[in-house]
Design an enzyme around this catalytic site. Sequence first.
Site, mmCIF file in Angstrom:
data_model
loop_
_atom_site.group_PDB
_atom_site.id
_atom_site.type_symbol
_atom_site.label_atom_id
_atom_site.label_comp_id
_atom_site.label_asym_id
_atom_site.label_seq_id
_atom_site.Cartn_x
_atom_site.Cartn_y
_atom_site.Cartn_z
ATOM 1 N N HIS A 13 0.799 -1.228 0.000
ATOM 2 C CA HIS A 13 0.000 0.000 0.000
ATOM 3 C C HIS A 13 0.835 1.283 0.000
ATOM 4 C CE1 HIS A 13 -3.537 -2.356 0.211
ATOM 5 N NE2 HIS A 13 -3.652 -2.510 1.509
ATOM 6 N N HIS A 72 -9.556 2.414 0.375
ATOM 7 C CA HIS A 72 -9.531 1.270 1.290
ATOM 8 C C HIS A 72 -10.634 1.335 2.346
ATOM 9 C CE1 HIS A 72 -7.822 -2.042 3.578
ATOM 10 N NE2 HIS A 72 -6.839 -2.154 2.716
ATOM 11 N N GLU A 93 -11.671 -3.192 -2.884
ATOM 12 C CA GLU A 93 -10.625 -2.300 -3.376
ATOM 13 C C GLU A 93 -10.428 -2.516 -4.868
ATOM 14 O OE1 GLU A 93 -7.122 -2.984 -0.643
ATOM 15 O OE2 GLU A 93 -8.644 -4.193 0.336
HETATM 16 C C1 GLA Z 1 -5.327 -5.093 1.963
HETATM 17 C C2 GLA Z 1 -4.526 -6.342 1.926
HETATM 18 C C3 GLA Z 1 -4.630 -7.060 3.214
HETATM 19 C C4 GLA Z 1 -4.277 -6.156 4.380
HETATM 20 C C5 GLA Z 1 -5.143 -4.938 4.338
HETATM 21 C C6 GLA Z 1 -4.765 -3.920 5.379
HETATM 22 O O1 GLA Z 1 -6.649 -5.329 1.766
HETATM 23 O O2 GLA Z 1 -4.871 -7.176 0.852
HETATM 24 O O3 GLA Z 1 -3.793 -8.187 3.194
HETATM 25 O O4 GLA Z 1 -2.932 -5.787 4.295
HETATM 26 O O5 GLA Z 1 -5.056 -4.319 3.099
HETATM 27 O O6 GLA Z 1 -4.737 -4.449 6.640
#
Ligand code: GLA
Length: 351
Positions: free
Chosen positions: A106, A180, A315
């Site tokens: 991210h 997110h 997402e």
């Molecule tokens: C995304 C990832 C997850 C986790 C979340 C945040 O969705 O795919 O594995 O890292 O973000 O906690």
Amino acid sequence: MNIQTQPFGKLPDGTAVELYTLSNESGMIVQIMTYGGTITSLRVPDREGNLGDVVLGYDSLDGYLTKNPYFGCIVGRFANRIAGGRFALDGVTYQLAVNNGPNHLHGGLVGFDKRVWRAATGRSDGAICLALSYLSRDGEENYPGNLYVTVTYTLMRDNALRISYRARTDKPTILNLTNHTYFNLAGVGDILDHEVMINADRFTPVNEALIPTGDLQPVEGTPLDFRQPMRIGARINDPHEQIARAGGYDHNFVVNGTPGELRLAARVYEPTRGRVLEVRTTEPGMQFYTGNFLDGTITGKGGVVYARRSGLCLETQHFPDSPNQPAFPSTVLRPGENFHSTTVFTFSTRS
Ligand code: GLA
């Protein structure tokens, strides 16, 4: 249709953060702060017409600064994981910041979720919008190129929130933007009774570190088949290797249809309050994440403890680790190109 602004606290370095409130005549109210371009609350009617907040987060800025599993934020420069935080572009290898074991997640240590965005408001065609801009400097988190990004949130009359992403760069770089938000259409409790339909015949299976193997696997015959609406809880503890590995759902689905065209990616229905959420996107993929890493250590809005699986994320994105997977749709952005991507979250109710 109305848009208002108010102060929402300060960062430790004194930078002021603003909170924008967008509302329409149909009763939908969305709040977005300039820190992380984060949706902090989203209130929509249930089938009885009662407004309720359907996203996870904190009451004040402090919570977001203290412990934040990416509640409601803009994610960038690169959503999800890049193996080893490494990729090659035009013969140059880049080593990004690593923040998820040996991998990049991210956007790295200080991603777009932790930046304060510049805000401008506007109106068009009976809708109101908040445009958030950020200049990510050449070398930030070790990404190449000065990247100028604008994310525009538009609240429509029909209880839809459109998110449109635009970007330009002055050097070849990579880019994968998403939002997110953790949704809970009942407002409280876990999301296991939510019914989900995902418009995807295939998904990208992952290894133990949740990095795609590079395959596109049919969902047919697996607990990842959501082509017909299915209760999330029905198969979330299935021994299937992919589900066990992620501790639930945490997978990128290959959205059916043509990337670049706005098409249905998912529909979620919550039976007790009757709310429906539809997701449309121009992106090739969508990460369906069921909040498996939430563990009851966060006390969120209104003093509610966020237990495991108390929110779900949809997402929209390019596939994780695309820079290392030549067969995946490209995430390269070059000077002179205009990056553009749109996702629409539409809320309604049914009995
Ligand atoms: C995304 C990832 C997850 C986790 C979340 C945040 O969705 O795919 O594995 O890292 O973000 O906690």
